[in-house]
Design a protein around this motif. Structure first.
Motif, PDB file in Angstrom:
ATOM      1  N   SER A 157       0.827  -1.204   0.000  1.00  0.00           N
ATOM      2  CA  SER A 157       0.000   0.000   0.000  1.00  0.00           C
ATOM      3  C   SER A 157       0.863   1.257   0.000  1.00  0.00           C
ATOM      4  CB  SER A 157      -0.912   0.023   1.223  1.00  0.00           C
ATOM      5  OG  SER A 157      -0.151   0.242   2.393  1.00  0.00           O
ATOM      6  N   LEU A 158       0.267   2.357  -0.429  1.00  0.00           N
ATOM      7  CA  LEU A 158       0.966   3.638  -0.382  1.00  0.00           C
ATOM      8  C   LEU A 158       1.294   3.996   1.067  1.00  0.00           C
ATOM      9  CD1 LEU A 158       2.037   6.216  -1.731  1.00  0.00           C
ATOM     10  CD2 LEU A 158      -0.279   7.157  -1.533  1.00  0.00           C
ATOM     11  N   ALA A 189       2.009  12.207  -4.267  1.00  0.00           N
ATOM     12  CA  ALA A 189       1.039  11.136  -4.539  1.00  0.00           C
ATOM     13  C   ALA A 189      -0.359  11.713  -4.723  1.00  0.00           C
ATOM     14  CB  ALA A 189       1.050  10.114  -3.405  1.00  0.00           C
ATOM     15  N   GLU A 190      -0.703  12.710  -3.926  1.00  0.00           N
ATOM     16  CA  GLU A 190      -2.007  13.363  -4.061  1.00  0.00           C
ATOM     17  C   GLU A 190      -2.149  14.018  -5.428  1.00  0.00           C
ATOM     18  OE1 GLU A 190      -3.902  16.412  -1.312  1.00  0.00           O
ATOM     19  OE2 GLU A 190      -2.941  15.040   0.116  1.00  0.00           O
ATOM     20  N   ILE A 191      -1.111  14.731  -5.860  1.00  0.00           N
ATOM     21  CA  ILE A 191      -1.129  15.386  -7.174  1.00  0.00           C
ATOM     22  C   ILE A 191      -1.295  14.351  -8.278  1.00  0.00           C
ATOM     23  CG2 ILE A 191       0.305  16.619  -8.865  1.00  0.00           C
ATOM     24  CD1 ILE A 191       1.526  18.153  -6.439  1.00  0.00           C
ATOM     25  N   MET A 192      -0.507  13.276  -8.210  1.00  0.00           N
ATOM     26  CA  MET A 192      -0.541  12.269  -9.274  1.00  0.00           C
ATOM     27  C   MET A 192      -1.865  11.503  -9.291  1.00  0.00           C
ATOM     28  SD  MET A 192       3.377  10.902  -9.466  1.00  0.00           S
ATOM     29  CE  MET A 192       4.678  11.981 -10.077  1.00  0.00           C
ATOM     30  N   THR A 193      -2.442  11.268  -8.125  1.00  0.00           N
ATOM     31  CA  THR A 193      -3.755  10.623  -8.054  1.00  0.00           C
ATOM     32  C   THR A 193      -4.807  11.535  -8.669  1.00  0.00           C
ATOM     33  OG1 THR A 193      -3.172   9.390  -6.064  1.00  0.00           O
ATOM     34  CG2 THR A 193      -5.504   9.658  -6.499  1.00  0.00           C
ATOM     35  N   LYS A 194      -4.716  12.807  -8.368  1.00  0.00           N
ATOM     36  CA  LYS A 194      -5.687  13.783  -8.879  1.00  0.00           C
ATOM     37  C   LYS A 194      -5.656  13.851 -10.406  1.00  0.00           C
ATOM     38  CE  LYS A 194      -6.959  18.652  -8.595  1.00  0.00           C
ATOM     39  NZ  LYS A 194      -6.655  19.946  -7.975  1.00  0.00           N
ATOM     40  N   VAL A 195      -4.460  13.915 -10.992  1.00  0.00           N
ATOM     41  CA  VAL A 195      -4.378  14.091 -12.446  1.00  0.00           C
ATOM     42  C   VAL A 195      -4.638  12.795 -13.221  1.00  0.00           C
ATOM     43  CG1 VAL A 195      -2.878  16.116 -12.291  1.00  0.00           C
ATOM     44  CG2 VAL A 195      -1.863  13.873 -12.657  1.00  0.00           C
ATOM     45  N   ILE A 227       2.603   0.396  -5.946  1.00  0.00           N
ATOM     46  CA  ILE A 227       4.033   0.330  -5.662  1.00  0.00           C
ATOM     47  C   ILE A 227       4.659  -0.677  -6.623  1.00  0.00           C
ATOM     48  CG2 ILE A 227       5.797   0.011  -3.879  1.00  0.00           C
ATOM     49  CD1 ILE A 227       3.571   2.232  -3.336  1.00  0.00           C
ATOM     50  N   TRP A 228       5.662  -0.218  -7.349  1.00  0.00           N
ATOM     51  CA  TRP A 228       6.388  -1.051  -8.312  1.00  0.00           C
ATOM     52  C   TRP A 228       7.735  -1.397  -7.687  1.00  0.00           C
ATOM     53  CZ3 TRP A 228       5.132  -1.884 -13.717  1.00  0.00           C
ATOM     54  CH2 TRP A 228       3.855  -1.423 -14.061  1.00  0.00           C
ATOM     55  N   GLY A 229       8.012  -2.678  -7.552  1.00  0.00           N
ATOM     56  CA  GLY A 229       9.252  -3.102  -6.913  1.00  0.00           C
ATOM     57  C   GLY A 229       9.261  -2.622  -5.477  1.00  0.00           C
ATOM     58  N   THR A 230      10.405  -2.178  -5.004  1.00  0.00           N
ATOM     59  CA  THR A 230      10.503  -1.717  -3.620  1.00  0.00           C
ATOM     60  C   THR A 230      10.558  -0.200  -3.505  1.00  0.00           C
ATOM     61  OG1 THR A 230      12.913  -1.832  -3.693  1.00  0.00           O
ATOM     62  CG2 THR A 230      11.741  -3.793  -2.891  1.00  0.00           C
TER      63      THR A 230
END
Length: 135
Positions: free
Chosen positions: A12-13, A33-39, A46-49
């Motif tokens: 999870s984030l 993360a908020e900006i990227m979720t919004k757009v 989550i990709w890899g670690t």
């Protein structure tokens, strides 16, 4: 050809953010993360670690094979937060001139602190990348 090492996970984030020791960097990552979720209107994956990605597109490798990759992504690194955006969008001078203190390398944007950059310009870079559906 072997599968790429960096694949989507079920982490999870919230879990990812909790692994960031520096409270200021953690807060910056939460805001990004908020900006990227919004757009993208997509949840964080989550990709890899280390990479937090939003939405996906089919990327074509030099050998002609394709694979999924995040349209927008970021990673908390030791010395900065690295954002993975479209190189085409990053080369647009109108936004680059107003972005503020950040280092650009190809489609990567390295930010020491979110307060160093113009958030409106950053959101526009993210939105233009998401609209183009390519990183």
């Amino acid at each position: 050809m072997a599968e790429p090492k960096t694949q989507p996970t079920t982490e999870s984030l919230t879990s990812y953010l909790s692994r960031i020791d520096d409270p200021a960097r953690r807060a910056d990552c939460a805001a990004i993360a908020e900006i990227m979720t919004k757009v993208t209107k997509k949840p964080a994956v989550i990709w890899g670690t280390a990479i937090v990605g939003f939405d996906t597109y089919k990327m074509e490798y030099a050998n002609g094979k394709t694979g999924d990759w995040p349209v927008l992504a970021f990673a908390a690194r030791k010395n900065d937060v690295t954002l993975y955006l479209s190189k085409t969008v990053m080369d647009e001078e109108d936004l680059a001139a107003t972005l503020g203190k950040a280092k650009q390398e190809g489609g990567c944007l390295h930010i020491k602190k979110l307060t160093d950059v113009n958030l409106k310009a950053l959101q526009q870079l993210c939105a233009r990348t998401a609209k183009g559906k390519e990183a």
